[in-house]
Design a protein around this motif. Structure first.
Motif, PDB file in Angstrom:
ATOM      1  N   TRP A  34      15.994  13.898 -14.574  1.00 60.35           N
ATOM      2  CA  TRP A  34      15.000  14.956 -14.796  1.00 60.35           C
ATOM      3  C   TRP A  34      13.873  14.370 -15.642  1.00 60.35           C
ATOM      4  N   THR A  35      12.645  14.819 -15.446  1.00 66.79           N
ATOM      5  CA  THR A  35      11.526  14.359 -16.247  1.00 66.79           C
ATOM      6  C   THR A  35      10.436  15.403 -16.229  1.00 66.79           C
ATOM      7  N   ASN A  36       9.573  15.331 -17.233  1.00 65.75           N
ATOM      8  CA  ASN A  36       8.335  16.115 -17.245  1.00 65.75           C
ATOM      9  C   ASN A  36       7.258  15.269 -16.572  1.00 65.75           C
ATOM     10  N   TRP A  37       6.918  15.598 -15.380  1.00 64.23           N
ATOM     11  CA  TRP A  37       5.991  14.794 -14.553  1.00 64.23           C
ATOM     12  C   TRP A  37       4.571  15.031 -15.027  1.00 64.23           C
ATOM     13  N   ILE A  38       3.942  13.963 -15.497  1.00 61.40           N
ATOM     14  CA  ILE A  38       2.565  14.047 -15.993  1.00 61.40           C
ATOM     15  C   ILE A  38       1.634  13.664 -14.843  1.00 61.40           C
ATOM     16  N   GLN A  39       0.800  14.637 -14.431  1.00 59.67           N
ATOM     17  CA  GLN A  39      -0.062  14.406 -13.268  1.00 59.67           C
ATOM     18  C   GLN A  39      -1.112  13.339 -13.559  1.00 59.67           C
ATOM     19  N   THR A  40      -1.652  13.372 -14.798  1.00 58.80           N
ATOM     20  CA  THR A  40      -2.690  12.387 -15.185  1.00 58.80           C
ATOM     21  C   THR A  40      -2.224  11.712 -16.456  1.00 58.80           C
ATOM     22  N   PRO A  41      -1.545  10.553 -16.349  1.00 57.61           N
ATOM     23  CA  PRO A  41      -0.959   9.904 -17.537  1.00 57.61           C
ATOM     24  C   PRO A  41      -1.964   9.503 -18.582  1.00 57.61           C
ATOM     25  N   ILE A  42      -3.236   9.377 -18.194  1.00 60.36           N
ATOM     26  CA  ILE A  42      -4.223   8.938 -19.179  1.00 60.36           C
ATOM     27  C   ILE A  42      -4.654  10.074 -20.088  1.00 60.36           C
ATOM     28  N   LYS A  98       0.875  -1.179   0.000  1.00 61.30           N
ATOM     29  CA  LYS A  98       0.000   0.000   0.000  1.00 61.30           C
ATOM     30  C   LYS A  98       0.908   1.223   0.000  1.00 61.30           C
ATOM     31  N   PRO A  99       1.180   1.773  -1.201  1.00 61.68           N
ATOM     32  CA  PRO A  99       2.162   2.868  -1.306  1.00 61.68           C
ATOM     33  C   PRO A  99       1.773   4.069  -0.428  1.00 61.68           C
ATOM     34  N   VAL A 100       2.830   4.753   0.026  1.00 66.29           N
ATOM     35  CA  VAL A 100       2.673   5.928   0.892  1.00 66.29           C
ATOM     36  C   VAL A 100       3.385   7.110   0.220  1.00 66.29           C
ATOM     37  N   VAL A 101       2.800   8.268   0.322  1.00 64.48           N
ATOM     38  CA  VAL A 101       3.433   9.478  -0.201  1.00 64.48           C
ATOM     39  C   VAL A 101       3.308  10.601   0.850  1.00 64.48           C
ATOM     40  N   PHE A 102       4.428  11.309   1.085  1.00 67.78           N
ATOM     41  CA  PHE A 102       4.454  12.525   1.931  1.00 67.78           C
ATOM     42  C   PHE A 102       4.562  13.722   0.997  1.00 67.78           C
ATOM     43  N   ASN A 103       3.566  14.650   1.027  1.00 69.18           N
ATOM     44  CA  ASN A 103       3.641  15.791   0.108  1.00 69.18           C
ATOM     45  C   ASN A 103       3.153  17.122   0.721  1.00 69.18           C
ATOM     46  N   PRO A 104       3.651  17.618   1.794  1.00 67.76           N
ATOM     47  CA  PRO A 104       4.555  16.908   2.720  1.00 67.76           C
ATOM     48  C   PRO A 104       3.783  16.106   3.781  1.00 67.76           C
ATOM     49  N   GLU A 105       2.428  16.225   3.817  1.00 67.36           N
ATOM     50  CA  GLU A 105       1.687  15.471   4.807  1.00 67.36           C
ATOM     51  C   GLU A 105       1.630  13.993   4.404  1.00 67.36           C
ATOM     52  N   TYR A 106       1.461  13.179   5.401  1.00 69.47           N
ATOM     53  CA  TYR A 106       1.382  11.727   5.194  1.00 69.47           C
ATOM     54  C   TYR A 106       0.074  11.386   4.484  1.00 69.47           C
ATOM     55  N   ASN A 107       0.181  10.581   3.350  1.00 64.58           N
ATOM     56  CA  ASN A 107      -0.994  10.147   2.597  1.00 64.58           C
ATOM     57  C   ASN A 107      -0.798   8.681   2.215  1.00 64.58           C
ATOM     58  N   LEU A 108      -1.861   7.930   2.351  1.00 66.27           N
ATOM     59  CA  LEU A 108      -1.842   6.525   1.955  1.00 66.27           C
ATOM     60  C   LEU A 108      -2.572   6.405   0.620  1.00 66.27           C
ATOM     61  N   LEU A 109      -1.889   5.894  -0.410  1.00 67.22           N
ATOM     62  CA  LEU A 109      -2.482   5.767  -1.744  1.00 67.22           C
ATOM     63  C   LEU A 109      -3.282   4.469  -1.788  1.00 67.22           C
ATOM     64  N   LEU A 110      -4.606   4.594  -1.890  1.00 66.24           N
ATOM     65  CA  LEU A 110      -5.468   3.414  -1.786  1.00 66.24           C
ATOM     66  C   LEU A 110      -6.038   2.970  -3.127  1.00 66.24           C
ATOM     67  N   ASN A 111      -6.092   3.903  -4.104  1.00 63.51           N
ATOM     68  CA  ASN A 111      -6.688   3.508  -5.387  1.00 63.51           C
ATOM     69  C   ASN A 111      -5.652   3.596  -6.490  1.00 63.51           C
ATOM     70  N   GLN A 112      -5.942   2.903  -7.557  1.00 69.71           N
ATOM     71  CA  GLN A 112      -4.992   2.793  -8.675  1.00 69.71           C
ATOM     72  C   GLN A 112      -4.810   4.114  -9.391  1.00 69.71           C
ATOM     73  N   GLU A 113      -5.820   4.936  -9.420  1.00 65.96           N
ATOM     74  CA  GLU A 113      -5.719   6.235 -10.100  1.00 65.96           C
ATOM     75  C   GLU A 113      -4.697   7.138  -9.419  1.00 65.96           C
ATOM     76  N   ALA A 114      -4.586   7.055  -8.104  1.00 65.09           N
ATOM     77  CA  ALA A 114      -3.606   7.867  -7.369  1.00 65.09           C
ATOM     78  C   ALA A 114      -2.211   7.304  -7.498  1.00 65.09           C
ATOM     79  N   ILE A 115      -2.109   5.951  -7.615  1.00 64.56           N
ATOM     80  CA  ILE A 115      -0.784   5.317  -7.692  1.00 64.56           C
ATOM     81  C   ILE A 115      -0.199   5.443  -9.082  1.00 64.56           C
ATOM     82  N   LEU A 116      -1.056   5.486 -10.121  1.00 58.00           N
ATOM     83  CA  LEU A 116      -0.593   5.423 -11.517  1.00 58.00           C
ATOM     84  C   LEU A 116       0.427   6.512 -11.880  1.00 58.00           C
ATOM     85  N   PRO A 117       0.256   7.827 -11.519  1.00 60.76           N
ATOM     86  CA  PRO A 117       1.271   8.848 -11.887  1.00 60.76           C
ATOM     87  C   PRO A 117       2.658   8.507 -11.347  1.00 60.76           C
ATOM     88  N   TYR A 118       2.754   7.948 -10.152  1.00 62.57           N
ATOM     89  CA  TYR A 118       4.067   7.652  -9.572  1.00 62.57           C
ATOM     90  C   TYR A 118       4.693   6.449 -10.274  1.00 62.57           C
TER      91      TYR A 118
END
Length: 783
Positions: A170-178, A138-158
């Motif tokens: 370096w990369t161009n970070w795409i927020q919504t890859p779809i 269950k991936p975790v992201v701090f941005n900067p607050e602690y967040n637990l990524l529970l669905n695939q839509e949130a995990i997909l950009p990372y």
């Protein structure tokens, strides 16, 4: 050419008025026109055709240099961010233990990570957001607050953006890859994966850059309001662009192909696009694992706009200057001819216009010879007045009025007046005549100037025989100054002594007066003459106060000459003050003369006698103030001390004290309403000074003077400023100190002499003086 200019100006502009001018006027006008206009026209052509091209080339080079420097600044900003992220990635907070931490219970550790990410986000101006991504079931992201990524839509950009196998990139970070990537959902991002000692990464630190700030940073590569700037990846794709408009994208695409066709490195070139020509600069920015290329394109018109404006301005200014030159030439010719014309009119006011047209300088030359003859006559008259001017210069030099002149300027002026100063030394002599008050019958008051004039003539006659260069100044106040200029190779001391003896004998014989001669130290500098003369004047204070002939040589004056001890007559001082208080004018004057006579014993110097007389005047002022009278009112606020310091003869001093000090005070005292009371107190003080050795008391004194003790005590306190017993104690102790110092009597004998018992005398003496009588006698004898 000059003849043609002359004819055109004369015929077209001046007409008949020009006939009034001579040949010199027209020649000067033609030359001024030629000299002033031709250089301007030539320099204007050179500046326009040569300077314009040179300035344009310099501007292009300056633009390219600016782009390189600004590109280096952009590179430094990205490099600093890379270095900072690499440092953060190895922070102990981001070790491999994070992949197993339960942040729901380890809230303190989660809070520390959030604070660290906020610090990282604020430490660089380009950072918009800093994230910590932890790869788990269950991936975790701090941005900067602690967040637990529970669905695939949130995990997909990372998952999508962290797919490259690189550790740091370096990369161009795409927020919504779809969705289709646009400027709205793409961030320029720097990623550093975290391994924590394992072969596979357990997470990543992600820094999202602020796109607006990146665009502002890129726009610094176009220092003008126009132009395009963008960054190319190593594969040729546009990484970041400062402008995303459709027209700009077409221009950037064409420019990208042109840059890719050029050799790798940095450079600049001109690129034609539509109706505009662009100055293009490009270069490499080395990034982590790849190379970027920056491209900056600016319209040439924006760079050369100052040159175009300057060219137009230069043409306009040149035209105005040409017109101005013509006008100024005409004015200058008139101004140049104006003094010539005035000279001609001044020399010959009746000369016809035709004569002026022939030659103005002929008239000037004729009259110049006449003026030369008159000038020589005036020069002869000036030479007759030179001695008076020389005397005036010497007076100013003695008084120090020429302090602003340099040494060389003073040398030039002295040589101008006829002195020979090279390799010479300078001495100043101050001569003072004394004994004028003894000449009553021969001279009267006010004849000091006449006596000084006679003495100056005598001294001048002897100085001409003794010295090659000696000049006198008559101050008309019984004093004479003299400057002696002597050669450095010849001794002067013996000559000066003989000169002093000659003038002393002559003045003694003719004027029946005494002479005091003060000779300064020799000096080789003219600028030091005022100081030397002032020292000679001050040296008079070392003369013996008696009226006798003296010579004071500062070269030989030493401490051995002052070998006597001046004794100040305190008793006579008290007697003078006492006589003044009781209104006895004649007795006070006699006491002043006795005071002066006592000071003159043992060949006292003038400076010491004057100091003692000034002390006496101060004591009288002090006594007057103690009696309740303001000395300023009696003496009308005159500077009595300054007047007294100017008097140098004993008789004049005693007369001055009588007229200026004693008489005004007695008149004032007689006018006061309580004068009788003060006379009673003064008589009491005299009685106490005569009877201090007896058993005096306030009641006894009151009975002696026919009053009561209370009234006498109050009056005594008001007049003297002290009560009766304090004054009696001071009087007795002063007498005791005199006996202790001047006699060898025993202490008990001294006590009886001043009206005390032996034991009480010891106590009161120590209380008042701080030492015992025996100790005081020892101190007095050792002094």
């Amino acid at each position: 050419m000059l003849k043609s200019i002359h004819s055109i100006v004369s015929r077209e502009y001046l007409g008949s008025w020009g006939k009034k001018k001579g040949r010199f006027y027209w020649r000067s006008l033609a030359w001024i026109l030629a000299v002033s206009s031709l250089p301007g026209m030539i320099s204007g052509f050179i500046l326009y055709w040569v300077g314009d091209t040179r300035i344009e080339r310099e501007l292009h080079q300056l633009h390219a240099s600016q782009i390189e420097k600004r590109a280096q600044n952009v590179d430094d900003q990205f490099a600093y961010l890379e270095l900072s992220l690499a440092h953060w990635a190895f922070d102990p907070k981001f070790n491999g233990d994070l992949k197993d931490v339960n942040f729901n219970s380890a809230y303190q550790q989660a809070w520390d990570i959030s604070k660290t990410l906020m610090v990282m986000q604020g430490s660089h101006p380009l950072a918009k957001k800093v994230e910590l991504y932890l790869q788990r079931p269950k991936p975790v992201v701090f941005n900067p607050e602690y967040n637990l990524l529970l669905n695939q839509e949130a995990i997909l950009p990372y998952v999508k953006n962290l797919s490259p196998v690189k550790e740091f990139f370096w990369t161009n970070w795409i927020q919504t890859p779809i969705e289709e990537p646009t400027s709205a959902n793409v961030d320029l991002t720097l990623v550093h994966k975290l391994y924590g000692g394992s072969p596979e990464p357990f997470g990543a630190l992600i820094v999202h850059l602020n796109r607006d700030k990146i665009i502002n940073l890129l726009q610094t590569l176009t220092p003008y309001d126009q132009g395009e700037t963008f960054l190319l990846e190593h594969n040729g794709n546009i990484f970041v662009s400062a402008n995303n408009s459709p027209e700009s994208m077409k221009f950037e695409g064409a420019l990208k192909e042109k840059v890719r066709s050029l050799p790798v490195g940095h450079g600049s070139f001109l690129y034609k696009w539509g109706k505009d020509t662009y100055a293009v600069s490009y270069g490499n920015l080395s990034r982590i694992g790849e190379a970027w290329t920056y491209v900056s394109a600016v319209p040439v018109d924006a760079i050369t706009a100052p040159v175009i404006f300057l060219s137009k301005l230069l043409m306009g200014v040149s035209l105005l200057l040409l017109i101005l030159v013509g006008l100024l030439s005409w004015i200058a010719s008139k101004r140049i001819h104006s003094p010539v014309d005035r000279l001609v009119r001044l020399f010959s006011s009746d000369t016809a216009a035709g004569d002026q047209e022939n030659d103005e300088f002929g008239i000037i030359e004729t009259n110049w010879h006449h003026l030369t003859r008159e000038s020589k006559a005036l020069q002869n008259k000036l030479e007759e007045q030179l001695p008076h001017m020389k005397e005036s210069f010497l007076l100013q030099l003695f008084r120090g009025y020429l302090y602003s002149y340099s040494e060389q300027e003073l040398i030039d002026r002295m040589e101008h007046f006829g002195w020979t100063v090279d390799q010479h030394q300078f001495l100043t002599v101050y001569i003072h005549l004394t004994g004028f008050s003894n000449l009553e019958g021969r001279f009267s008051q006010g004849d000091e100037g006449l006596v000084t004039f006679v003495a100056a003539n005598i001294i001048q006659e002897f100085s001409l025989k003794r010295f090659e260069q000696a000049d006198l100044i008559n101050f008309h106040d019984m004093t004479i100054g003299m400057l002696v200029v002597a050669s450095e190779d010849h001794p002067y001391t013996q000559n000066l002594r003989e000169f002093t003896e000659e003038i002393t004998q002559a003045i003694n014989l003719i004027l029946k007066m005494q002479v005091v001669v003060a000779i300064s130290r020799s000096s080789s500098s003219i600028a030091s003459i005022p100081d030397s003369f002032e020292q000679a004047i001050q040296a008079l204070s070392y003369r013996k106060f008696e009226n006798q002939n003296q010579m004071i040589d500062l070269e030989q004056l030493g401490e051995t000459e002052v070998s006597y001890e001046l004794r100040y007559p305190f008793q006579l001082e008290r007697e003078i003050i006492q006589k003044m208080r009781t209104g006895e004018q004649e007795e006070a004057v006699v006491a002043v003369k006795a005071f002066l006579k006592a000071l003159q014993e043992n060949n006292a110097l003038e400076i010491d006698v004057q100091t003692a007389m000034l002390t006496l005047l101060g004591s009288i002022h002090h006594a007057i103030m103690l009696s309740g009278v303001n000395p300023g009112r009696i003496y009308k606020d005159l500077n009595m001390f300054d007047e007294l310091s100017q008097i140098r003869e004993p008789d004049q001093m005693s007369k001055w004290f009588d007229l200026k000090v004693i008489q005004p005070y007695i008149r004032e005292m007689e006018a006061r309403s309580d004068y009788e009371n003060k006379r009673m107190v003064e008589r009491l003080m005299i009685y106490m000074q005569e009877q201090y050795m007896t058993e005096l008391s306030l009641d006894q004194c009151a009975e002696q003077f026919g009053t009561n003790s209370y009234y006498l005590s109050r009056t005594f306190k008001r007049v003297v400023g002290k009560n009766f017993i304090d004054y009696l104690t001071e009087l007795r102790l002063e007498k005791a100190k005199e006996l202790l110092s001047d006699t060898e009597w025993k202490i008990n004998e001294v006590a009886e002499r001043v009206g005390y018992q032996h034991s009480y005398f010891n106590r009161i003496f120590k209380k008042q003086e701080g030492v015992t009588p025996t100790h005081y006698r020892e101190i007095s004898k050792n002094q």
